[in-house]
Design a protein around this motif. Structure first.
Motif, PDB file in Angstrom:
ATOM      1  N   SER A   1       0.762  -1.362  -0.049  1.00  0.00           N
ATOM      2  CA  SER A   1      -0.135   0.029   0.109  1.00  0.00           C
ATOM      3  C   SER A   1       0.983   1.182   0.080  1.00  0.00           C
ATOM      4  CB  SER A   1      -0.842   0.123   1.092  1.00  0.00           C
ATOM      5  OG  SER A   1      -1.839  -1.114   1.159  1.00  0.00           O
TER       6      SER A   1
ATOM      7  N   GLY B   1       1.944 -13.861  -0.359  1.00  0.00           N
ATOM      8  CA  GLY B   1       0.417 -13.439  -0.217  1.00  0.00           C
ATOM      9  C   GLY B   1       0.104 -12.094  -0.480  1.00  0.00           C
ATOM     10  N   LEU B   2       1.175 -11.043  -0.193  1.00  0.00           N
ATOM     11  CA  LEU B   2       0.925  -9.806  -0.244  1.00  0.00           C
ATOM     12  C   LEU B   2       1.180  -9.512  -1.676  1.00  0.00           C
ATOM     13  CD1 LEU B   2       3.610  -8.796   2.602  1.00  0.00           C
ATOM     14  CD2 LEU B   2       1.067  -8.303   2.388  1.00  0.00           C
TER      15      LEU B   2
ATOM     16  N   LYS C   1      -0.127 -11.518  -4.105  1.00  0.00           N
ATOM     17  CA  LYS C   1      -1.445 -11.858  -4.487  1.00  0.00           C
ATOM     18  C   LYS C   1      -2.609 -10.769  -4.230  1.00  0.00           C
ATOM     19  CE  LYS C   1      -2.538 -15.979  -5.108  1.00  0.00           C
ATOM     20  NZ  LYS C   1      -2.687 -17.397  -5.134  1.00  0.00           N
ATOM     21  N   HIS C   2      -2.294 -10.132  -3.197  1.00  0.00           N
ATOM     22  CA  HIS C   2      -3.262  -8.938  -2.804  1.00  0.00           C
ATOM     23  C   HIS C   2      -3.113  -7.745  -3.545  1.00  0.00           C
ATOM     24  CE1 HIS C   2      -4.794 -10.853   1.223  1.00  0.00           C
ATOM     25  NE2 HIS C   2      -4.957 -11.422   0.323  1.00  0.00           N
TER      26      HIS C   2
ATOM     27  N   ASN D   1       0.060  -6.073  -4.010  1.00  0.00           N
ATOM     28  CA  ASN D   1       1.284  -5.432  -3.592  1.00  0.00           C
ATOM     29  C   ASN D   1       2.494  -5.995  -4.541  1.00  0.00           C
ATOM     30  OD1 ASN D   1       0.107  -4.000  -1.150  1.00  0.00           O
ATOM     31  ND2 ASN D   1      -0.323  -6.139  -0.633  1.00  0.00           N
TER      32      ASN D   1
ATOM     33  N   ASP E   1      -2.654 -15.141  10.489  1.00  0.00           N
ATOM     34  CA  ASP E   1      -2.641 -14.666   9.143  1.00  0.00           C
ATOM     35  C   ASP E   1      -1.563 -13.743   9.098  1.00  0.00           C
ATOM     36  OD1 ASP E   1      -3.295 -13.720   6.694  1.00  0.00           O
ATOM     37  OD2 ASP E   1      -5.622 -13.473   7.191  1.00  0.00           O
TER      38      ASP E   1
ATOM     39  N   VAL F   1      -0.224 -12.390   6.401  1.00  0.00           N
ATOM     40  CA  VAL F   1      -0.513 -11.442   5.414  1.00  0.00           C
ATOM     41  C   VAL F   1      -1.125 -10.382   5.731  1.00  0.00           C
ATOM     42  CG1 VAL F   1      -1.516 -11.144   3.128  1.00  0.00           C
ATOM     43  CG2 VAL F   1      -0.043 -13.232   3.585  1.00  0.00           C
ATOM     44  N   ASN F   2      -2.510 -10.583   6.159  1.00  0.00           N
ATOM     45  CA  ASN F   2      -3.333  -9.776   6.922  1.00  0.00           C
ATOM     46  C   ASN F   2      -2.804  -8.841   7.896  1.00  0.00           C
ATOM     47  OD1 ASN F   2      -5.778  -8.450   7.422  1.00  0.00           O
ATOM     48  ND2 ASN F   2      -6.267  -9.888   9.203  1.00  0.00           N
TER      49      ASN F   2
ATOM     50  N   GLU G   1      -0.224  -6.292   6.306  1.00  0.00           N
ATOM     51  CA  GLU G   1      -0.980  -5.130   5.696  1.00  0.00           C
ATOM     52  C   GLU G   1      -1.740  -4.165   6.477  1.00  0.00           C
ATOM     53  OE1 GLU G   1      -2.644  -7.248   1.453  1.00  0.00           O
ATOM     54  OE2 GLU G   1      -3.854  -7.875   3.280  1.00  0.00           O
TER      55      GLU G   1
END
Length: 183
Positions: free
Chosen positions: A10, A30-31, A33-34, A36, A137, A139-140, A143
């Protein structure tokens, strides 16, 4: 050069560090894939801008755009996720240190008021420590840490805000109690 995986989350340059096997590359995957972008996997090259006293993170030329994912092997990130999934260089804004939950032993900031720093090349970079345990989690959490970092830069602190809110509620309750006791 430091051991750590760096991702743009972000708009925030975040380096993930910690012992081997704690999930830094998997979290970075994972980041990505979101939406980033990967800056560097496993080994991050740091460059100091002396005039601004700021660090910039990038990958080493030999490993740029590649990640090693245990069980899968090497992947070329732009081929798998597209060219927007990589970033050549990013200011290093935040260090997220993964530690095994059992290794923390009460050294955990639960409210968000304790400030930690990592120093590289004489530059202090804000640091948070995230306990790693089965089912978390990451990744969460990373973020959210990046979003919280942006709020901190804007001057907002949730712990201070909650403290003010609770004091206001206590004052209201006290006034109501005093009013109820009046003859």
């Amino acid at each position: 050069r430091v051991y750590g995986t760096t991702v743009e989350v972000s708009g925030v340059g975040v380096m993930l560090e910690g012992d081997s096997g704690l999930g830094k590359s998997e979290t970075a995957l994972g980041l990505i894939k979101h939406g980033n972008a990967l800056v560097a996997d496993d080994l991050t090259a740091l460059r100091k801008d002396i005039a601004a006293n700021k660090l910039y993170a990038s990958a080493c030329d030999s490993t740029r755009n590649y990640m090693e994912i245990r069980g899968i092997g090497l992947i070329h990130v732009p081929s798998v996720f597209g060219v927007t999934a990589v970033c050549r260089e990013k200011p290093l804004d935040l260090v997220v240190t993964f530690r095994r939950f059992n290794d923390i032993k009460g050294d955990l900031d639960r409210v968000g008021r304790q400030k930690r720093w990592r120093t590289f090349l004489g530059v202090n970079v804000p640091q948070i420590v995230i306990p790693v345990a089965a089912g978390r989690d990451l990744v969460n959490l990373v973020e959210t840490a990046a979003q919280q970092f942006k709020l901190d830069l804007a001057g907002y602190n949730a712990a201070n805000d909650l403290d003010r809110h609770l004091k206001r509620l206590a004052e209201i309750k006290l006034k109501a109690s005093d009013k109820a006791q009046e003859p």
